[in-house]
Write a protein that holds these residues in place. Structure first.
Motif, PDB file in Angstrom:
ATOM      1  N   ALA A 177      14.032  -5.074 -37.540  1.00 13.47           N
ATOM      2  CA  ALA A 177      12.683  -4.622 -36.640  1.00 13.47           C
ATOM      3  C   ALA A 177      12.915  -3.904 -35.357  1.00 13.47           C
ATOM      4  O   ALA A 177      13.572  -4.218 -34.237  1.00 13.47           O
ATOM      5  N   ALA A 178      12.381  -2.434 -35.252  1.00 11.10           N
ATOM      6  CA  ALA A 178      12.081  -2.682 -34.234  1.00 11.10           C
ATOM      7  C   ALA A 178      11.257  -3.273 -32.901  1.00 11.10           C
ATOM      8  O   ALA A 178      11.175  -3.553 -31.852  1.00 11.10           O
ATOM      9  N   GLY A 205      17.131 -12.867 -33.531  1.00 14.07           N
ATOM     10  CA  GLY A 205      17.321 -11.686 -32.939  1.00 14.07           C
ATOM     11  C   GLY A 205      16.361 -10.705 -33.030  1.00 14.07           C
ATOM     12  O   GLY A 205      16.072  -9.497 -32.725  1.00 14.07           O
ATOM     13  N   ALA A 206      15.197 -11.670 -33.406  1.00 14.72           N
ATOM     14  CA  ALA A 206      13.860  -9.890 -33.374  1.00 14.72           C
ATOM     15  C   ALA A 206      13.267  -9.405 -32.147  1.00 14.72           C
ATOM     16  O   ALA A 206      13.317 -10.730 -30.824  1.00 14.72           O
ATOM     17  N   ARG A 207      13.042  -8.259 -31.909  1.00 14.50           N
ATOM     18  CA  ARG A 207      12.189  -8.148 -30.870  1.00 14.50           C
ATOM     19  C   ARG A 207      10.677  -8.540 -30.373  1.00 14.50           C
ATOM     20  O   ARG A 207      10.714  -6.768 -31.748  1.00 14.50           O
ATOM     21  N   ALA A 208      10.386  -9.607 -30.909  1.00 19.15           N
ATOM     22  CA  ALA A 208       8.951  -9.928 -30.597  1.00 19.15           C
ATOM     23  C   ALA A 208       8.334 -10.118 -29.674  1.00 19.15           C
ATOM     24  O   ALA A 208       8.709  -9.984 -28.190  1.00 19.15           O
ATOM     25  N   ARG A 209       7.160  -9.403 -29.909  1.00 17.22           N
ATOM     26  CA  ARG A 209       6.071  -9.792 -28.267  1.00 17.22           C
ATOM     27  C   ARG A 209       4.677 -10.652 -29.572  1.00 17.22           C
ATOM     28  O   ARG A 209       4.323 -10.334 -30.711  1.00 17.22           O
ATOM     29  N   VAL A 210       3.722 -10.643 -28.712  1.00 16.62           N
ATOM     30  CA  VAL A 210       2.286 -11.367 -28.880  1.00 16.62           C
ATOM     31  C   VAL A 210       1.540 -10.493 -28.737  1.00 16.62           C
ATOM     32  O   VAL A 210       1.417  -9.549 -27.633  1.00 16.62           O
ATOM     33  N   ARG A 211       0.313 -10.537 -29.422  1.00 13.45           N
ATOM     34  CA  ARG A 211      -1.095  -9.714 -29.256  1.00 13.45           C
ATOM     35  C   ARG A 211      -2.594 -10.765 -29.751  1.00 13.45           C
ATOM     36  O   ARG A 211      -1.688 -11.177 -30.977  1.00 13.45           O
ATOM     37  N   LEU A 212      -3.022 -10.977 -29.074  1.00 14.23           N
ATOM     38  CA  LEU A 212      -4.028 -11.173 -29.173  1.00 14.23           C
ATOM     39  C   LEU A 212      -5.067 -10.694 -29.652  1.00 14.23           C
ATOM     40  O   LEU A 212      -5.728  -9.505 -28.259  1.00 14.23           O
ATOM     41  N   LEU A 213      -5.471 -11.006 -30.496  1.00 16.01           N
ATOM     42  CA  LEU A 213      -7.524 -10.469 -30.910  1.00 16.01           C
ATOM     43  C   LEU A 213      -8.435 -11.189 -30.863  1.00 16.01           C
ATOM     44  O   LEU A 213      -8.653 -11.883 -31.921  1.00 16.01           O
ATOM     45  N   HIS A 214      -9.678 -10.818 -30.350  1.00 12.98           N
ATOM     46  CA  HIS A 214     -10.589 -11.834 -29.848  1.00 12.98           C
ATOM     47  C   HIS A 214     -11.615 -11.547 -30.395  1.00 12.98           C
ATOM     48  O   HIS A 214     -13.004 -10.411 -29.859  1.00 12.98           O
ATOM     49  N   GLY A 215     -11.437 -11.443 -31.918  1.00 12.94           N
ATOM     50  CA  GLY A 215     -12.560 -11.270 -32.665  1.00 12.94           C
ATOM     51  C   GLY A 215     -13.897 -12.367 -32.719  1.00 12.94           C
ATOM     52  O   GLY A 215     -13.450 -13.728 -32.485  1.00 12.94           O
TER      53      GLY A 215
END
Length: 271
Positions: A177-178, A205-215
């Motif tokens: 995945a991109a 090998g994945a291009r991963a990053r984190v997103r925090l969604l504060h619900g």
């Protein structure tokens, strides 16, 4: 790990052609076998007929099933495209039970979404039961989706065994995945370990990053997840399927139930 055998549920509904295209393209991508499964229950004969002509009834029903499925088999030959091997499995049985049995030899099961407006006939399979009983990751494809590039993947992360299994199942797709977004939702999002998961994916090998969604606590978490997916152009959501069963009646959690019924993009789930 890669996918060596992809099992797709086929039926007489309008979504089958798109689903076969999608599963066939995935099979070509991974050099996998494509196995198509379809079934219809044996009609219940009268007591007299059952005693007198049981073998004849079964033979007639098997012949009828073969005739009914001939068009679907032709569709698979047309839509799946050139594949290494393609396997066909049909039976006089419950469609769900037949698919679950065939899943013992599959790495991934592809089924159609069955929301309130999606319909479904005698040959169609309810994804919720497959999720709970197949013991394999399940890819739920909405109507009208005939292609899955999995270029931008959203991992809806919650630190549970189900989510861990879903991430492991999605590794073959995540590696190419991109972008892979590891998203957590809620007031305690930072404590769910999303950064560790992103690091784990990066090792593969994945291009991963984190997103925090504060619900807010108690909020329907599917809303911020689907909003993020729309903003980021995501075409695949990966998540654990959370539910409990009693006497074969499954009660799913809010996110799982919501995405099973109305997600406009493919979802890879694992229980």
């Amino acid at each position: 790990m890669d996918f060596a055998n992809i099992l797709v549920s086929v039926d007489d509904g309008p979504g089958t052609a798109d689903r076969v295209q999608l599963a066939g393209a995935l099979a070509r991508r991974f050099g996998a076998t494509l196995t198509a499964a379809a079934a219809r229950p044996m009609p219940v004969p009268s007591m007299h007929a059952a005693l007198q002509h049981e073998d004849d009834i079964r033979s007639a029903e098997e012949e009828r099933l073969g005739a009914d499925l001939a068009g679907i088999r032709a569709l698979i030959a047309r839509e799946a495209g050139p594949l290494r091997p393609t396997v066909w499995r049909q039976a006089l049985a419950s469609a769900a039970e037949h698919l679950i049995r065939q899943a013992r030899g599959a790495d991934l099961v592809v089924v159609g979404r069955r929301g309130p407006a999606d319909g479904g006939g005698l040959l169609s399979v309810p994804p919720d039961r497959v999720l709970m009983e197949a013991g394999r990751p399940v890819l739920i494809a909405p109507p009208g989706i005939a292609r899955l590039a999995a270029e931008r993947i959203l991992v809806a992360w919650k630190d549970t065994p189900e989510a861990r299994r879903a991430v492991s199942a999605a590794l073959p797709l995540c590696r190419s995945a991109a972008t892979v977004l590891v998203a957590t939702v809620g007031p305690d999002a930072a404590d769910e370990g999303g950064a560790d998961v992103a690091e784990h994916l990066a090792r593969h090998g994945a291009r991963a990053r984190v997103r925090l969604l504060h619900g807010a606590r108690g909020q329907d978490e599917s809303e911020p997840l689907l909003s993020l997916a729309h903003r980021e152009g995501v075409d695949l959501v990966v998540l654990g399927a959370y539910g409990r069963g009693r006497l074969r009646e499954w009660a799913f959690g809010g996110v799982t139930r919501s995405l099973l019924q109305r997600a406009p993009l493919c979802c890879l789930m694992s229980h």
